[in-house]
Motif scaffolding. Structure first.
Motif, PDB file in Angstrom:
ATOM      1  N   VAL A   3      53.912 -21.014  -6.581  1.00  0.00           N
ATOM      2  CA  VAL A   3      52.881 -20.889  -5.171  1.00  0.00           C
ATOM      3  C   VAL A   3      54.103 -20.100  -3.508  1.00  0.00           C
ATOM      4  O   VAL A   3      52.860 -19.216  -3.161  1.00  0.00           O
ATOM      5  N   SER A   4      55.423 -19.552  -4.128  1.00  0.00           N
ATOM      6  CA  SER A   4      55.575 -18.633  -3.006  1.00  0.00           C
ATOM      7  C   SER A   4      55.037 -17.273  -3.649  1.00  0.00           C
ATOM      8  O   SER A   4      54.979 -16.335  -1.783  1.00  0.00           O
ATOM      9  N   PHE A   5      54.913 -16.664  -4.371  1.00  0.00           N
ATOM     10  CA  PHE A   5      54.670 -15.382  -5.003  1.00  0.00           C
ATOM     11  C   PHE A   5      54.005 -15.575  -4.268  1.00  0.00           C
ATOM     12  O   PHE A   5      52.257 -14.433  -3.636  1.00  0.00           O
ATOM     13  N   ALA A   6      52.694 -16.892  -4.307  1.00  0.00           N
ATOM     14  CA  ALA A   6      50.769 -16.149  -3.985  1.00  0.00           C
ATOM     15  C   ALA A   6      50.785 -16.697  -2.423  1.00  0.00           C
ATOM     16  O   ALA A   6      50.511 -15.709  -1.874  1.00  0.00           O
ATOM     17  N   LEU A   7      52.173 -17.514  -1.905  1.00  0.00           N
ATOM     18  CA  LEU A   7      51.504 -16.885  -0.726  1.00  0.00           C
ATOM     19  C   LEU A   7      52.737 -16.051  -0.057  1.00  0.00           C
ATOM     20  O   LEU A   7      51.777 -14.599   1.030  1.00  0.00           O
ATOM     21  N   LEU A   8      53.310 -14.951  -0.623  1.00  0.00           N
ATOM     22  CA  LEU A   8      53.631 -13.457   0.151  1.00  0.00           C
ATOM     23  C   LEU A   8      52.684 -12.985  -0.343  1.00  0.00           C
ATOM     24  O   LEU A   8      52.460 -11.745   0.471  1.00  0.00           O
ATOM     25  N   GLY A   9      51.453 -13.004  -1.741  1.00  0.00           N
ATOM     26  CA  GLY A   9      50.343 -12.066  -1.698  1.00  0.00           C
ATOM     27  C   GLY A   9      49.514 -11.975  -0.527  1.00  0.00           C
ATOM     28  O   GLY A   9      49.012 -10.699  -0.111  1.00  0.00           O
ATOM     29  N   LEU A  10      49.546 -12.939  -0.321  1.00  0.00           N
ATOM     30  CA  LEU A  10      48.715 -12.938   0.557  1.00  0.00           C
ATOM     31  C   LEU A  10      48.539 -12.391   2.310  1.00  0.00           C
ATOM     32  O   LEU A  10      48.251 -12.226   3.492  1.00  0.00           O
ATOM     33  N   LEU A  11      50.456 -13.009   2.453  1.00  0.00           N
ATOM     34  CA  LEU A  11      50.673 -11.530   3.082  1.00  0.00           C
ATOM     35  C   LEU A  11      50.799 -10.480   3.414  1.00  0.00           C
ATOM     36  O   LEU A  11      50.901  -9.523   4.170  1.00  0.00           O
ATOM     37  N   GLU A  12      50.676  -9.680   2.394  1.00  0.00           N
ATOM     38  CA  GLU A  12      50.408  -8.703   2.324  1.00  0.00           C
ATOM     39  C   GLU A  12      49.089  -7.372   2.813  1.00  0.00           C
ATOM     40  O   GLU A  12      49.088  -6.835   3.495  1.00  0.00           O
ATOM     41  N   ASN A  13      48.173  -8.704   3.123  1.00  0.00           N
ATOM     42  CA  ASN A  13      47.126  -8.320   4.282  1.00  0.00           C
ATOM     43  C   ASN A  13      46.855  -8.145   5.363  1.00  0.00           C
ATOM     44  O   ASN A  13      46.323  -8.128   6.603  1.00  0.00           O
ATOM     45  N   GLY A  14      48.483  -8.785   5.937  1.00  0.00           N
ATOM     46  CA  GLY A  14      49.120  -8.714   7.441  1.00  0.00           C
ATOM     47  C   GLY A  14      49.334 -10.232   7.615  1.00  0.00           C
ATOM     48  O   GLY A  14      49.053 -10.912   6.780  1.00  0.00           O
ATOM     49  N   PRO A  15      50.499 -10.047   8.376  1.00  0.00           N
ATOM     50  CA  PRO A  15      50.418 -11.482   9.309  1.00  0.00           C
ATOM     51  C   PRO A  15      49.816 -12.760   9.384  1.00  0.00           C
ATOM     52  O   PRO A  15      48.793 -12.061   9.771  1.00  0.00           O
ATOM     53  N   ARG A  16      50.033 -13.720   9.371  1.00  0.00           N
ATOM     54  CA  ARG A  16      49.228 -14.943   9.592  1.00  0.00           C
ATOM     55  C   ARG A  16      50.015 -16.370   9.804  1.00  0.00           C
ATOM     56  O   ARG A  16      51.192 -16.222   9.351  1.00  0.00           O
ATOM     57  N   HIS A  17      49.272 -17.264  10.294  1.00  0.00           N
ATOM     58  CA  HIS A  17      50.145 -18.542  10.493  1.00  0.00           C
ATOM     59  C   HIS A  17      50.092 -19.563   9.162  1.00  0.00           C
ATOM     60  O   HIS A  17      48.821 -19.715   8.618  1.00  0.00           O
ATOM     61  N   GLY A  18      50.959 -20.631   9.320  1.00  0.00           N
ATOM     62  CA  GLY A  18      51.140 -21.032   7.759  1.00  0.00           C
ATOM     63  C   GLY A  18      49.622 -22.142   7.865  1.00  0.00           C
ATOM     64  O   GLY A  18      49.007 -22.196   6.868  1.00  0.00           O
ATOM     65  N   TYR A  19      49.338 -22.687   8.908  1.00  0.00           N
ATOM     66  CA  TYR A  19      47.359 -23.081   9.185  1.00  0.00           C
ATOM     67  C   TYR A  19      46.923 -22.280   8.028  1.00  0.00           C
ATOM     68  O   TYR A  19      45.954 -22.777   7.075  1.00  0.00           O
ATOM     69  N   ASP A  20      46.410 -20.802   8.434  1.00  0.00           N
ATOM     70  CA  ASP A  20      46.362 -20.174   7.920  1.00  0.00           C
ATOM     71  C   ASP A  20      45.858 -19.740   6.947  1.00  0.00           C
ATOM     72  O   ASP A  20      45.240 -19.439   5.817  1.00  0.00           O
ATOM     73  N   LEU A  21      47.515 -19.565   6.246  1.00  0.00           N
ATOM     74  CA  LEU A  21      47.751 -19.555   4.600  1.00  0.00           C
ATOM     75  C   LEU A  21      47.336 -20.575   4.162  1.00  0.00           C
ATOM     76  O   LEU A  21      47.229 -20.349   2.971  1.00  0.00           O
ATOM     77  N   LYS A  49      64.840 -17.292   5.349  1.00  0.00           N
ATOM     78  CA  LYS A  49      66.044 -17.049   4.939  1.00  0.00           C
ATOM     79  C   LYS A  49      66.601 -16.341   3.392  1.00  0.00           C
ATOM     80  O   LYS A  49      67.173 -16.107   3.668  1.00  0.00           O
ATOM     81  N   ASN A  50      65.247 -16.237   2.369  1.00  0.00           N
ATOM     82  CA  ASN A  50      66.202 -15.428   1.775  1.00  0.00           C
ATOM     83  C   ASN A  50      65.709 -13.950   2.233  1.00  0.00           C
ATOM     84  O   ASN A  50      65.358 -12.858   1.261  1.00  0.00           O
ATOM     85  N   GLY A  51      64.513 -13.318   3.050  1.00  0.00           N
ATOM     86  CA  GLY A  51      64.390 -12.230   3.234  1.00  0.00           C
ATOM     87  C   GLY A  51      63.215 -11.970   3.686  1.00  0.00           C
ATOM     88  O   GLY A  51      63.063 -10.566   3.436  1.00  0.00           O
ATOM     89  N   LEU A  52      61.767 -12.646   2.436  1.00  0.00           N
ATOM     90  CA  LEU A  52      61.252 -12.076   1.744  1.00  0.00           C
ATOM     91  C   LEU A  52      59.919 -12.463   3.073  1.00  0.00           C
ATOM     92  O   LEU A  52      59.394 -10.983   2.909  1.00  0.00           O
ATOM     93  N   VAL A  53      60.044 -12.828   4.299  1.00  0.00           N
ATOM     94  CA  VAL A  53      59.129 -12.949   5.786  1.00  0.00           C
ATOM     95  C   VAL A  53      59.919 -12.706   6.501  1.00  0.00           C
ATOM     96  O   VAL A  53      60.904 -13.110   6.699  1.00  0.00           O
ATOM     97  N   GLU A  54      59.708 -12.033   7.482  1.00  0.00           N
ATOM     98  CA  GLU A  54      59.799 -12.765   8.892  1.00  0.00           C
ATOM     99  C   GLU A  54      58.451 -13.156  10.390  1.00  0.00           C
ATOM    100  O   GLU A  54      57.814 -13.075   9.239  1.00  0.00           O
ATOM    101  N   VAL A  55      59.885 -13.942  10.878  1.00  0.00           N
ATOM    102  CA  VAL A  55      58.803 -14.589  11.485  1.00  0.00           C
ATOM    103  C   VAL A  55      58.163 -14.190  13.228  1.00  0.00           C
ATOM    104  O   VAL A  55      59.259 -13.001  14.039  1.00  0.00           O
ATOM    105  N   GLU A  56      56.742 -14.187  13.294  1.00  0.00           N
ATOM    106  CA  GLU A  56      56.194 -13.114  14.668  1.00  0.00           C
ATOM    107  C   GLU A  56      55.970 -14.147  15.792  1.00  0.00           C
ATOM    108  O   GLU A  56      55.152 -14.746  15.559  1.00  0.00           O
ATOM    109  N   SER A  57      56.640 -14.272  16.975  1.00  0.00           N
ATOM    110  CA  SER A  57      55.710 -15.579  17.493  1.00  0.00           C
ATOM    111  C   SER A  57      55.011 -14.921  18.574  1.00  0.00           C
ATOM    112  O   SER A  57      54.621 -13.817  19.031  1.00  0.00           O
TER     113      SER A  57
END
Length: 173
Positions: A3-21, A49-57
């Motif tokens: 699931v981690s890699f799938a969610l990361l891959g989905l973020l490659e197209n741009g930032p998203r909310h958790g709900y959208d993911l 925590k692992n530095g693979l994503v960042e949060v945009e508020s």
């Protein structure tokens, strides 16, 4: 699937909310096993925590206002994961084989065990074939993958049925 890699891959197209993911994941990969919101947010927290994503508020803050963006390290991890072939998983400790052997050892009808399993495989194959014909291309590909595995299982069932006498002679004291 990770699931981690799938969610990361989905973020490659741009930032998203958790709900959208969650909804994109469910529509794309989780047709039979949707993610729980808690799983999405706990996975995103671990990736953060692992530095693979960042949060945009966004204005309004709160968990529903966080947008996650993949970092360069996240892109690298996804790329490495995608290049790494999956390990083929042979069924060397088959539960079905165990049932057949135990049936023979205990005087039960091993052919009956095989027949019941064959009927269940055929039932599932009919269901997957129906789903494949009414679904989209993703359903078609996912169902084909499952159907090919079930066909291999059916071949094993037939081969085992043909060898039951030899197997019984070998394992019975």
């Amino acid at each position: 699937m990770s699931v981690s890699f799938a969610l990361l891959g989905l973020l490659e197209n741009g930032p998203r909310h958790g709900y959208d993911l969650k909804h994109i994941y469910d529509d794309t990969f989780g047709r039979d096993r949707a993610l729980h919101y808690g799983q999405v947010y706990s996975t995103m927290a671990r990736l953060l925590k692992n530095g693979l994503v960042e949060v945009e508020s966004e204005p309004g803050d709160g968990p529903d206002r966080k947008r996650y963006a993949i970092t360069d390290a996240g892109v690298t991890d996804v790329a490495e994961w995608m290049r790494r072939p999956e390990k083929p998983e042979p069924y060397l400790q088959s539960t079905l084989y165990t049932k057949v052997v135990l049936a023979l050892l205990t005087g039960r009808d091993a052919a009956e065990v095989l027949d019941a399993q064959r009927a269940e495989h055929l039932r599932l194959m009919r269901e997957l074939t129906r789903r494949k014909t009414v679904g989209d291309l993703a359903d078609e590909l996912i169902c084909d993958h499952a159907l090919f595995h079930l066909e291999a299982d059916l071949r094993w069932l037939e081969l085992t049925a043909a060898r039951l006498d030899r197997l019984a002679a070998r394992i019975r004291p």
